[in-house]
Design an enzyme around this catalytic site. Structure first.
Site, PDB file in Angstrom:
ATOM      1  CG  LEU A  88       1.619  -3.168  -8.183  1.00 53.63           C
ATOM      2  CD1 LEU A  88       3.091  -2.805  -8.015  1.00 53.63           C
ATOM      3  CD2 LEU A  88       1.360  -3.716  -9.581  1.00 53.63           C
ATOM      4  CE1 TYR A 153      -1.683  -6.800  -2.133  1.00 57.46           C
ATOM      5  CE2 TYR A 153      -1.654  -9.009  -1.199  1.00 57.46           C
ATOM      6  CZ  TYR A 153      -2.345  -7.960  -1.756  1.00 57.46           C
ATOM      7  OH  TYR A 153      -3.709  -8.050  -1.937  1.00 57.46           O
TER       8      TYR A 153
END
Length: 360
Positions: A88, A153
């Site tokens: 992701l 992230y």
């Protein structure tokens, strides 16, 4: 150590992954691809075949965290090396779903490494991210700058790098090339392959392309009060075709010897959000509307690469500029206004594209 000939590509249906498949096929590699299609579509492989003139050897629908399913792929094929794109990547979404980002990015990488080791595969190209630098301060950023990730992230990607470094430190049979990719944008010059996000795009270029093609009213510019020349965030944009060319070259350099080597992958120059808006407006032939919105959590003012190490060690440099990136992205969007046609898929068991039985 010889250069690999059969390569497993994780996340091979995604934006960078699909372009990498076309590039590797074009250079004679045999490919095995795994993807869970969480942000991609299986229809892309017909386009990859048209671009490369060759079939991908086999495609499996699976989540790489499923070690049983992944192990079955390694059982069926002799794999020389892995190029790891699966994960992701949205800065904004990661702040809303941090646990999911760690589970997918870190859990996927550890599952892949364990499965590789069980099958005697120890060569890996890891597609990392410039986001790990965060608010590092010194610009441009070379590989020695300490990481200062600012969101889940970036932190999950940095954790993956740490795991790979530890594996190489303690297991001398491993060779890892880690490419810290700056902002990959653009599309294949044929217009057949491009960025095809599901839902609302989280990144600047695909959102701007959808504004240009009439799918969205205007671009939201997240912050115009950064300490940059025009107040908008500055990023180092690199054409996706240059990005995947570098990943191909990295496979050749796995033969340089064991251990982990880290390289920045960028153009070495920054472009602001307004620079990109102006360039894309030139590409599509009209001014594109935008509005100023508040900054997003996790965004930083400037990320620009010092990419001299990869040029020095490999003699490799990107060859395309921002206007090329916008022109190619616009060509793809204009020819594919709603992305890959028929991208919806039916839920079901993991399936192979080569006609074989489901992998369970």
């Amino acid at each position: 150590m010889s250069a690999p000939s059969t390569v497993l590509v994780t996340g091979g249906a995604g934006f960078i992954g699909s372009h990498a498949c076309a590039e590797l096929l074009d250079h004679g590699y045999e490919l095995i691809v795994v993807d869970d299609y969480s942000n991609s579509a299986p229809q892309v492989f017909a386009r990859v075949q048209r671009v490369a003139g060759r079939f991908v050897g086999a495609v499996y629908e699976l989540d790489i965290r499923d070690r049983q399913a992944l192990s079955a792929v390694f059982d069926r094929h002799t794999v020389d090396a892995v190029v790891h794109f699966a994960g992701l990547k949205s800065v904004g979404a990661s702040t809303r779903r941090p646990a999911e980002y760690y589970d997918t990015n870190v859990g996927g990488t550890t599952a892949l490494l364990r499965t590789m080791h069980e099958h005697g595969v120890h060569q890996l190209v890891f597609s990392s991210s410039c986001s790990i630098y965060g608010e590092a301060g010194a610009l441009p950023l070379d590989e020695s700058v300490p990481a200062r990730p600012t969101g889940p992230y970036a932190s999950s990607t940095w954790t993956c790098e740490g795991i790979l470094a530890d594996v190489c430190r303690h297991r001398p049979e491993y060779t890892v090339v880690c490419l810290r990719c700056f902002n990959a944008v653009g599309a294949h010059p044929s217009g057949l392959l491009g960025e095809n996000p599901r839902g609302t795009p989280d990144n600047l270029m695909p959102f701007l392309a959808q504004v240009a093609v009439g799918r969205r009213d205007r671009l939201q510019v997240f912050g115009d009060d950064y300490p940059t020349p025009d107040g908008t965030a500055v990023r180092d944009y690199i054409h996706v075709m240059d990005t995947v060319d570098a990943h191909r070259v990295a496979l050749d350099h796995l033969a340089d010897g064991p251990g982990m080597r880290v390289y920045n992958l960028g153009a070495g120059r920054g472009s602001s959000v307004f620079d990109v808006v102006r360039s894309f407006s030139r590409a599509c032939g009209r001014p594109l509307p935008y509005e100023i919105a508040p900054r997003r959590p996790g965004d930083v003012a400037t990320l620009v690469a010092d990419a001299s190490a990869v040029a020095r060690d490999w003699g490799w440099r990107p060859s395309r500029g921002l206007d090329d990136m916008c022109e190619d992205a616009w060509r793809f969007q204009r020819l594919n206004p709603y992305g890959y046609e028929g991208s919806a898929r039916r839920p079901g068991a993991d399936r192979r594209s080569d006609g074989g039985p489901p992998i369970r």
